[in-house]
Design a protein around this motif. Sequence first.
Motif, PDB file in Angstrom:
ATOM      1  N   VAL A 129     -31.167  52.766  36.583  1.00 30.66           N
ATOM      2  CA  VAL A 129     -31.464  52.885  35.152  1.00 30.66           C
ATOM      3  C   VAL A 129     -32.354  51.724  34.695  1.00 30.66           C
ATOM      4  N   LEU A 130     -32.063  50.524  35.161  1.00 35.46           N
ATOM      5  CA  LEU A 130     -32.877  49.356  34.802  1.00 35.46           C
ATOM      6  C   LEU A 130     -34.283  49.466  35.388  1.00 35.46           C
ATOM      7  N   ILE A 131     -34.386  50.008  36.602  1.00 34.64           N
ATOM      8  CA  ILE A 131     -35.707  50.196  37.217  1.00 34.64           C
ATOM      9  C   ILE A 131     -36.511  51.219  36.413  1.00 34.64           C
ATOM     10  N   GLN A 132     -35.867  52.291  35.979  1.00 33.22           N
ATOM     11  CA  GLN A 132     -36.540  53.270  35.132  1.00 33.22           C
ATOM     12  C   GLN A 132     -36.991  52.629  33.809  1.00 33.22           C
ATOM     13  N   GLU A 133     -36.162  51.757  33.268  1.00 31.42           N
ATOM     14  CA  GLU A 133     -36.522  51.081  32.014  1.00 31.42           C
ATOM     15  C   GLU A 133     -37.769  50.219  32.197  1.00 31.42           C
ATOM     16  N   GLN A 134     -37.845  49.523  33.335  1.00 25.11           N
ATOM     17  CA  GLN A 134     -39.025  48.714  33.622  1.00 25.11           C
ATOM     18  C   GLN A 134     -40.272  49.594  33.705  1.00 25.11           C
ATOM     19  N   PRO A 138     -28.850  56.491  60.246  1.00 26.03           N
ATOM     20  CA  PRO A 138     -27.781  57.240  59.600  1.00 26.03           C
ATOM     21  C   PRO A 138     -26.591  56.388  59.146  1.00 26.03           C
ATOM     22  N   LYS A 139     -26.730  55.080  59.135  1.00 26.33           N
ATOM     23  CA  LYS A 139     -25.694  54.201  58.577  1.00 26.33           C
ATOM     24  C   LYS A 139     -26.147  53.612  57.242  1.00 26.33           C
ATOM     25  N   PHE A 140     -27.327  52.989  57.235  1.00 25.57           N
ATOM     26  CA  PHE A 140     -27.843  52.322  56.037  1.00 25.57           C
ATOM     27  C   PHE A 140     -28.852  53.184  55.281  1.00 25.57           C
ATOM     28  N   GLY A 141     -29.291  54.303  55.866  1.00 23.50           N
ATOM     29  CA  GLY A 141     -30.421  55.013  55.277  1.00 23.50           C
ATOM     30  C   GLY A 141     -31.670  54.160  55.425  1.00 23.50           C
ATOM     31  N   TRP A 142     -32.426  54.028  54.323  1.00 17.82           N
ATOM     32  CA  TRP A 142     -33.648  53.209  54.369  1.00 17.82           C
ATOM     33  C   TRP A 142     -33.361  51.732  54.142  1.00 17.82           C
ATOM     34  N   GLY A 143     -32.098  51.366  53.912  1.00 16.98           N
ATOM     35  CA  GLY A 143     -31.764  49.961  53.743  1.00 16.98           C
ATOM     36  C   GLY A 143     -30.975  49.716  52.477  1.00 16.98           C
ATOM     37  N   VAL A 144     -30.806  48.439  52.143  1.00 14.14           N
ATOM     38  CA  VAL A 144     -30.028  48.032  50.974  1.00 14.14           C
ATOM     39  C   VAL A 144     -30.941  47.953  49.748  1.00 14.14           C
ATOM     40  N   LEU A 145     -30.481  48.520  48.644  1.00 11.70           N
ATOM     41  CA  LEU A 145     -31.258  48.513  47.411  1.00 11.70           C
ATOM     42  C   LEU A 145     -31.704  47.096  47.050  1.00 11.70           C
ATOM     43  N   ASP A 146     -32.997  46.942  46.740  1.00 13.77           N
ATOM     44  CA  ASP A 146     -33.547  45.666  46.279  1.00 13.77           C
ATOM     45  C   ASP A 146     -34.225  45.923  44.934  1.00 13.77           C
ATOM     46  N   SER A 147     -33.460  45.779  43.859  1.00  8.74           N
ATOM     47  CA  SER A 147     -33.975  46.090  42.517  1.00  8.74           C
ATOM     48  C   SER A 147     -35.148  45.206  42.141  1.00  8.74           C
ATOM     49  N   LYS A 148     -35.107  43.956  42.570  1.00 13.41           N
ATOM     50  CA  LYS A 148     -36.184  43.009  42.227  1.00 13.41           C
ATOM     51  C   LYS A 148     -37.514  43.489  42.816  1.00 13.41           C
ATOM     52  N   GLU A 177     -40.837  44.656  40.831  1.00 11.36           N
ATOM     53  CA  GLU A 177     -42.106  43.973  41.093  1.00 11.36           C
ATOM     54  C   GLU A 177     -43.192  44.962  41.495  1.00 11.36           C
ATOM     55  N   LEU A 178     -42.824  45.988  42.265  1.00 12.32           N
ATOM     56  CA  LEU A 178     -43.823  46.968  42.675  1.00 12.32           C
ATOM     57  C   LEU A 178     -44.319  47.772  41.476  1.00 12.32           C
ATOM     58  N   ILE A 179     -43.436  48.037  40.522  1.00 14.75           N
ATOM     59  CA  ILE A 179     -43.849  48.717  39.288  1.00 14.75           C
ATOM     60  C   ILE A 179     -44.874  47.866  38.541  1.00 14.75           C
ATOM     61  N   SER A 209     -49.010  48.497  37.832  1.00 10.79           N
ATOM     62  CA  SER A 209     -49.681  48.409  36.524  1.00 10.79           C
ATOM     63  C   SER A 209     -50.909  47.512  36.556  1.00 10.79           C
ATOM     64  N   ASN A 210     -50.946  46.547  37.494  1.00 10.02           N
ATOM     65  CA  ASN A 210     -52.116  45.660  37.565  1.00 10.02           C
ATOM     66  C   ASN A 210     -53.059  46.005  38.720  1.00 10.02           C
ATOM     67  N   GLY A 211     -52.779  47.115  39.411  1.00 10.37           N
ATOM     68  CA  GLY A 211     -53.710  47.613  40.421  1.00 10.37           C
ATOM     69  C   GLY A 211     -53.535  47.070  41.813  1.00 10.37           C
ATOM     70  N   SER A 212     -52.488  46.258  42.077  1.00 16.00           N
ATOM     71  CA  SER A 212     -52.300  45.711  43.420  1.00 16.00           C
ATOM     72  C   SER A 212     -51.337  46.540  44.262  1.00 16.00           C
ATOM     73  N   ALA A 213     -50.783  47.600  43.686  1.00 21.18           N
ATOM     74  CA  ALA A 213     -49.962  48.566  44.414  1.00 21.18           C
ATOM     75  C   ALA A 213     -50.191  49.919  43.751  1.00 21.18           C
ATOM     76  N   LEU A 214     -49.662  50.978  44.340  1.00 21.02           N
ATOM     77  CA  LEU A 214     -49.926  52.320  43.829  1.00 21.02           C
ATOM     78  C   LEU A 214     -48.652  53.154  43.826  1.00 21.02           C
TER      79      LEU A 214
END
Length: 235
Positions: free
Chosen positions: A113-118, A151-161, A165-167, A171-176
């Motif tokens: 929810v916080l990631i969506q808010e960002q 099949p234990k961790f999936g893609w890994g542990v959630l890293d909200s930070k 940051e990728l969002i 917005s500034n064009g350094s990721a997509l």
Amino acid sequence: YSAGNNGTTNYTGGLYSGYDKLTGDKNAKNNLVVANANAQIDPFAGDILSIIINPSSSQGPTDDLRIKPDITGYGTNVYSTIPFDSPSSIGEPGYDRYTGTSMSAPNVTGSLVLIQEQYKNLNEDVMKSATLKALVCHTAEDDQITEGPDPKFGWGVLDSKKSAELITEDSNGSALIKELTLENEGTFEMDFTVSSDQKLVATIAWTDAPGAAVSGSQYLNDPTPKLVNDLDIRL
């Protein structure tokens, strides 16, 4: 969805020893199934020292070998609220510590929810569910035991930070971050340049079309592919 807490045993007739423990809606195509990890964290620097899957967290994959669970959250020994007059094992009225995917799943849900808010703060809209799923899998912290999705961790542990940051980088064009609609047999292409000292990571996810509903013991351990669409990403 949480990955469940039957991690110590297989259901009857499981295909893979020590795996194949997810049943029912935990095998759905378009949900986000959350496993439970225990992390050792440096109390001063905040760095993750080690990540292990909790023994009570159930393992995938699905019978048609899709990766499940999708992602892992911290759900071990979580400091939690309880009714004020309930007995507390730590001697604090209104608080106790709990472990399970029932702790890691709400941890991940609130973070999403916080990631969506960002994202909405920067784009005046929210991401589609598949976009959010791709983002958190893309930025997840991989475990040190098995490289890549498993099949234990999936893609890994959630890293909200990292997700937030990728969002910002989008917005500034350094990721997509891009949401697209593909026609059947369609393709999307783009050109990019990466220098030798840069790391390139790309992730694709989509909301798959509903398949035919099935029920009955004859479908247990059925390896028939459940995906209606099968999209590939090539670099």
